[in-house]
Write a protein that holds these residues in place. Structure first.
Motif, short mmCIF file in Angstrom:
data_model
loop_
_atom_site.label_atom_id
_atom_site.label_comp_id
_atom_site.label_asym_id
_atom_site.label_seq_id
_atom_site.Cartn_x
_atom_site.Cartn_y
_atom_site.Cartn_z
N GLY A 263 0.79 -1.23 0.00
CA GLY A 263 0.00 0.00 0.00
C GLY A 263 0.82 1.27 0.00
N LEU B 18 -7.21 2.19 -0.62
CA LEU B 18 -6.59 0.90 -0.89
C LEU B 18 -6.05 0.88 -2.32
CD1 LEU B 18 -9.25 -1.52 0.63
CD2 LEU B 18 -7.25 -0.52 1.74
N GLN C 68 -3.18 -4.26 -3.09
CA GLN C 68 -3.69 -4.76 -1.82
C GLN C 68 -4.92 -5.65 -2.03
OE1 GLN C 68 -3.69 -0.63 -0.12
NE2 GLN C 68 -3.23 -1.72 1.79
N LYS C 69 -5.83 -5.19 -2.87
CA LYS C 69 -7.06 -5.94 -3.11
C LYS C 69 -6.76 -7.28 -3.78
CE LYS C 69 -9.72 -1.66 -3.67
NZ LYS C 69 -10.49 -0.81 -4.61
N SER D 244 -4.80 -9.72 -1.25
CA SER D 244 -5.66 -10.19 -0.16
C SER D 244 -6.59 -11.30 -0.64
CB SER D 244 -6.47 -9.03 0.43
OG SER D 244 -7.34 -8.46 -0.53
N GLY E 255 -2.00 -5.71 7.17
CA GLY E 255 -1.13 -4.90 6.34
C GLY E 255 -0.28 -3.95 7.16
N GLN F 203 -6.56 1.65 7.79
CA GLN F 203 -7.37 1.39 6.61
C GLN F 203 -8.46 0.37 6.96
OE1 GLN F 203 -4.34 0.23 3.71
NE2 GLN F 203 -4.32 2.29 2.86
N CYS G 156 -9.39 -9.35 7.20
CA CYS G 156 -8.34 -8.60 6.52
C CYS G 156 -8.30 -7.17 7.05
CB CYS G 156 -8.57 -8.60 5.01
SG CYS G 156 -7.29 -7.72 4.09
N TYR H 191 -6.36 -4.03 6.33
CA TYR H 191 -5.43 -3.53 5.31
C TYR H 191 -4.32 -2.68 5.92
CZ TYR H 191 -8.58 -5.28 1.72
OH TYR H 191 -9.33 -6.10 0.90
N SER H 192 -4.59 -2.05 7.05
CA SER H 192 -3.54 -1.36 7.81
C SER H 192 -4.05 -1.08 9.22
CB SER H 192 -3.13 -0.05 7.15
OG SER H 192 -2.24 0.67 8.00
#
Length: 401
Positions: free
Chosen positions: A254, A263, A267-268, A271, A284, A291, A305, A307-308
């Motif tokens: 990211g 995002l 990343q998408k 994942s 992440g 995120q 998930c 992401y961050s």
């Protein structure tokens, strides 16, 4: 009781009796030698001393109350043969079938060599509530001056009671060596390579894998921490062969930049690939801001998930940083052997005391700072809580899948 900073205890030789809940929730205790002549240990005396690893019980002890060592799941008891203590330990080891473990996952550990993070008692109080904690070190070491400071830096990080440091980022060889030295002190952990670990926690095999998804200055090198679908499939199959019951993947991806919390397509894509491989949690690292956290489903398997998680440590110039979050995972094993998990999120921030140039890492929704003198803390705390964006408020309600 509740003296979380207590790490060592010397008992009077004339001690005969330890009262009810005398040392309950003393998370800092790791080793206890009870004195000869001690007769009675009352109920809950050492309850929830989660980091207690060694206890010597003399043969003079004739009574140990119910729950005296409840919640102390990693103790090695030493006692005399044919003593009361031997019978007691045999009984509780049969009764205490551990079926739960708590893991705290941290965001970016992003500090410089000159930062003063000596005041760790606030966050350590919280981290000691877990059975294990881990986080990704966001640090590169390219200049000789930094290399010279690296050992001191890692030694300072030891004051933070983090069980495992991950290093899937633009890490130099010297940093990888230092992180490897740090992680050698982690008990009951099998290291497959720099990316892949299997850790036994309360009898459960937890796999921890970390990757980076984009290249830096050494992009032509065959970096075994760099993500590829083929490599991830191999690593995940490998840890399953080794008996992993729960798989956590930390991945460096990211955009870092400032206010950008969007995002990326990468990343998408990644994942979804990891979900198809059957991992349980994706975390992440690299982006400074929190995120989205969401459940991704494939073939009736739900993967959380995040992401961050944002920054766990942040060296910004402001006296209060953007809030991050700690992901707290409670993993349960049923009597039939099935695994399930519950999740909660704890917002945190870094508070900088400008007078003494000291940084504090503060869990914002826990009252862990009653005895810590932080200037204008209540005002700062309220401002930070107000700044926590909608993502944290929403995901804080996630409990189970």
């Amino acid at each position: 009781k509740n003296c979380v900073l207590l790490e060592n205890m010397e008992f009077d030789r004339n001690l005969k009796y330890i009262g009810s809940s005398a040392f309950e929730n003393c998370y800092g205790l790791e080793k206890i030698n009870l004195p000869e002549g001690l007769v009675h240990i009352d109920q809950n005396a050492f309850k929830n001393c989660k980091n207690l690893k060694y206890v010597y019980i003399p043969d003079s002890v004739k009574y140990i109350g119910e729950g005296a060592f409840k919640g102390c799941n990693n103790i090695v008891f030493k006692y005399e043969s044919c003593s009361y203590a031997e019978k007691y330990v045999d009984i509780i080891q049969k009764e205490n079938h551990v079926s739960k473990t708590e893991i705290f996952c941290l965001g970016n550990i992003r500090v410089t060599f000159d930062d003063n993070y000596n005041e760790f008692e606030v966050i350590n109080y919280f981290l000691n509530c877990s059975d294990f904690s881990l986080g990704n070190l966001e640090l590169s070491t390219d200049c000789e001056v930094e290399r010279n400071k690296l050992k001191l830096y890692i030694d300072n990080l030891r004051k933070l009671k983090i069980g495992l440091l991950l290093s899937a980022n633009e890490s130099s060889e010297s940093l990888l060596d230092a992180v490897d030295t740090y992680n050698r002190n982690t008990d009951n952990m099998y290291k497959i390579n720099e990316s892949v670990f299997v850790k036994k926690i309360n009898g459960m095999n937890i796999a921890i894998i970390n990757y980076m998804t984009f290249a830096f200055q050494n992009s032509e090198d065959d970096n075994y921490m760099r993500y590829s679908k083929k490599k991830a499939k191999f690593d995940i199959d490998k840890v399953k062969e080794l008996g992993a019951e729960f798989i956590i993947v930390y991945i460096h991806w990211g955009y870092r930049g400032g206010k950008n919390s969007e995002l990326s397509d990468g990343q998408k894509k990644v994942s979804k690939e990891l979900v198809e491989m059957g991992v349980d949690v994706i975390i992440g690292s690299h982006p400074e801001r929190v995120q989205d956290c969401t459940f991704l489903n494939k073939k009736n398997h739900n993967t959380l998930c995040c992401y961050s998680l944002g920054d766990f440590c942040n060296t910004g110039k402001r006296n209060m940083s953007e809030p991050g979050i700690i992901l707290c995972i409670t993993i349960n094993r049923s009597d039939e052997g099935g695994i399930s998990a519950k999740y909660r999120f704890v917002p945190i921030s870094n508070y900088k005391n400008k007078k003494n140039h000291t940084n504090y890492i503060i869990p914002l929704n826990y009252n862990f700072v009653d005895n810590i003198a932080l200037e204008n803390f209540d005002q700062v705390k309220n401002k930070l809580l107000n700044k926590i964006d909608k993502r944290i408020v929403e995901i804080d309600n996630i409990e189970e899948f």
